[in-house]
Design a protein around this motif. Structure first.
Motif, mmCIF file in Angstrom:
data_model
loop_
_atom_site.group_PDB
_atom_site.id
_atom_site.type_symbol
_atom_site.label_atom_id
_atom_site.label_comp_id
_atom_site.label_asym_id
_atom_site.label_seq_id
_atom_site.Cartn_x
_atom_site.Cartn_y
_atom_site.Cartn_z
ATOM 1 N N ASN A 188 23.047 -5.612 -32.842
ATOM 2 C CA ASN A 188 22.724 -5.566 -31.419
ATOM 3 C C ASN A 188 21.619 -6.565 -31.082
ATOM 4 N N GLN A 189 20.599 -6.622 -31.915
ATOM 5 C CA GLN A 189 19.493 -7.543 -31.662
ATOM 6 C C GLN A 189 19.867 -8.983 -32.001
ATOM 7 N N THR A 193 22.790 -10.514 -31.829
ATOM 8 C CA THR A 193 23.764 -11.127 -30.932
ATOM 9 C C THR A 193 23.468 -10.898 -29.460
ATOM 10 N N SER A 194 22.534 -9.986 -29.170
ATOM 11 C CA SER A 194 22.272 -9.578 -27.783
ATOM 12 C C SER A 194 23.511 -8.994 -27.132
ATOM 13 N N LYS A 195 24.385 -8.432 -27.963
ATOM 14 C CA LYS A 195 25.607 -7.779 -27.487
ATOM 15 C C LYS A 195 25.691 -6.377 -28.077
ATOM 16 N N LYS A 196 26.338 -5.486 -27.344
ATOM 17 C CA LYS A 196 26.577 -4.155 -27.868
ATOM 18 C C LYS A 196 27.807 -4.189 -28.769
ATOM 19 N N MET A 222 23.335 1.552 -28.023
ATOM 20 C CA MET A 222 23.521 0.175 -28.480
ATOM 21 C C MET A 222 24.972 -0.177 -28.753
#
Length: 498
Positions: free
Chosen positions: A272-273, A275-278, A304
């Motif tokens: 999550n951190q 890629t800045s994606k869920k 997340m």
């Protein structure tokens, strides 16, 4: 065939639905090699439990087991010898590995339907509406699969006494260091060093970083890449939908599930951190339990992820778990692994997980399961171990293949691993990833007419079904064994109350 089933169903598993489509042709038998000798004949007979020299046992096993009858006889002899103590627990891995090495394929499916049916047929499943017989010799069944062409490189590696080929990562810790602030966030603490948690997150070279990351959590006795690359992982990596990330959890998920859950919790936060994606989480078998435990006790992970998609899950455990532990009932020192004990139907682990609505979803959850599952039972309708409730209202869908695709190809004889290549299962994966909430069967009903997911070939089916003998070989080879499930961690009494 000698049976070592330790538990039976408390009620018959009969699906109250119209008659399904006729079952495919019987499980094929390989050609007989008349030059083979009967395995272990006379060596173990009449010994009354006396321990036999390991070298003598190994010498008695032919270099080639190309006949199904001979292989089944060998499996019966070995299981009997384990149960009565003739073969010591510490000698079991060498004996089992020799049997696997000797099982040479003498048949191979020529159609997708034949390939798909191999797994369920090996366990005697003939009716899509009923579970396979609960009395089984799993060693004989997996040898039958090997003789019918179900194999992969990892099985050969393990049978030769080597570890599985596990690609590991040299990931660097994310910042801020969430490893150190878990309890401040209301999460359970980590016990596994961060360097090990990082190394288990395998990001393959084809990872683009542009699509939604998909964290794959494997089942008992295997690893993420082997588990998913021949099936769902392959298909998603070729799509515009998701970027696979595979968890290579140490000890092939045979250790304490509570420890394995730390790898899932950490991976969710890390990806999550990074890629800045869920991410979404896709699981098979025990992977579903591991992930549900992570969501329960590491609460921050729930926000997340977009989805949990569980293939052949065992949220209630399975009444067949101890089939994997020959000799346990008779008191042989060769007992079982921690994770297998924890997956016994309504074990202490399962009971703890299900408490405080832990049997309900924490995130939008899609489950898919099959009546003809030879590993997880019961697996019929809403009473299935794969069924999850929705007390929190996050959204769930539970698809029972033989009910959803009644009398259609996708609702016939699919085994525990076979659901990974089932067309309706994959359609639900895609549907869940491309819609808010869980996958909806009403949007994918057309998938029932196919035998496998589009893009899956016979080689992919066989590689997927090889997960069953691979897991069995890993479980039987794993040392040391334990005599009971591990204690519930102290944090379970503090966290996970909501």
């Amino acid at each position: 065939m000698r049976s070592y089933a330790l538990l039976t169903l408390v009620a018959p598993l009969v699906l109250a639905l119209p008659a399904p489509a006729p079952a495919p042709l019987p499980f094929p038998s390989p050609q007989t090699n008349n030059q083979e000798t009967n395995v272990l004949t006379g060596l173990l007979a009449g010994l009354g439990g006396a321990v036999v020299n390991l070298g003598s046992i190994l010498d008695a096993i032919p270099a080639v087991l190309g006949d199904l009858g001979t292989a089944l006889e060998a499996a019966d002899e070995v299981v009997s010898a384990i149960e009565n103590g003739t073969i010591l627990g510490t000698d079991v891995p060498a004996v089992v590995q020799k049997l696997f090495k000797a099982a040479k394929p003498t048949a191979s499916p020529t159609t997708l339907t034949d390939a798909v049916n191999l797994e369920a047929k090996a366990w005697g499943a003939t009716n899509p509406s009923q579970a396979p017989p609960t009395s089984q010799n799993i060693l004989g069944n997996v040898l039958g699969l090997l003789l019918n062409g179900v194999n992969n490189a990892d099985i050969t590696s393990i049978a030769n006494g080597f570890a599985m080929n596990v690609p590991l990562s040299n990931n660097k810790a994310a910042s801020p260091n969430f490893y150190k602030i878990q309890t401040l966030l209301g999460n359970a603490p980590f016990s596994v060093p961060e360097s090990q948690l990082l190394q288990a997150i395998y990001i393959p070279p084809e990872f683009t970083g542009q699509k939604q990351p998909i964290i794959f959590v494997p089942g008992t006795g295997t690893i993420g890449s082997t588990n998913f690359q021949p099936n769902i992982g392959k298909l998603l990596s070729q799509s515009t939908i998701g970027d696979p990330v595979y968890l290579q959890i140490p000890n092939n998920l045979l250790g304490d599930i509570q420890t394995s859950a730390e790898y899932v919790s950490y991976a969710i936060q890390y990806i999550n951190q990074l890629t800045s994606k869920k991410p979404a989480v896709i699981t098979w078998s025990q992977g579903s339990l591991v992930s549900q435990w992570a969501f329960k006790y590491w609460k921050t992970t729930r926000a997340m992820v977009t989805d949990l998609i569980s293939i052949s899950p065992d949220f209630d455990g399975t009444i067949l778990a101890l089939l994997l532990c020959p000799g346990f009932a008779s008191g042989n020192a060769f007992a079982c692994t921690e994770a297998v004990f924890q997956q016994v139907y309504n074990s202490n682990f399962i009971t703890t997980l299900k408490s405080n609505n832990g049997d309900s979803a924490y995130v939008p959850t899609t489950t898919v399961y099959t009546a003809t599952d030879e590993i997880v039972q019961p697996q019929i309708g809403n009473s299935a171990s794969g069924f999850i409730s929705d007390a929190r209202g996050v959204g769930t869908s539970n698809t029972f293949l033989q009910g959803a695709c009644l009398a259609l190809p996708a609702g016939t004889l699919y085994g525990h691993a076979g659901v990974l290549i089932n067309p309706t299962a994959y359609a639900l994966v895609v549907d869940a990833l491309t819609h808010d909430g869980p996958g909806d069967f009403n949007r994918v009903t057309a998938s029932c007419v196919d035998v496998v997911a589009p893009g899956i070939g016979i080689g992919d089916v066989l590689a997927t079904e090889a997960l069953i003998p691979e897991a069995a070989l890993n479980i039987l080879s794993y040392l040391p064994k334990v005599a009971a499930e591990p204690a519930i961690r102290a944090y379970a009494g503090v966290y996970g109350q909501s």
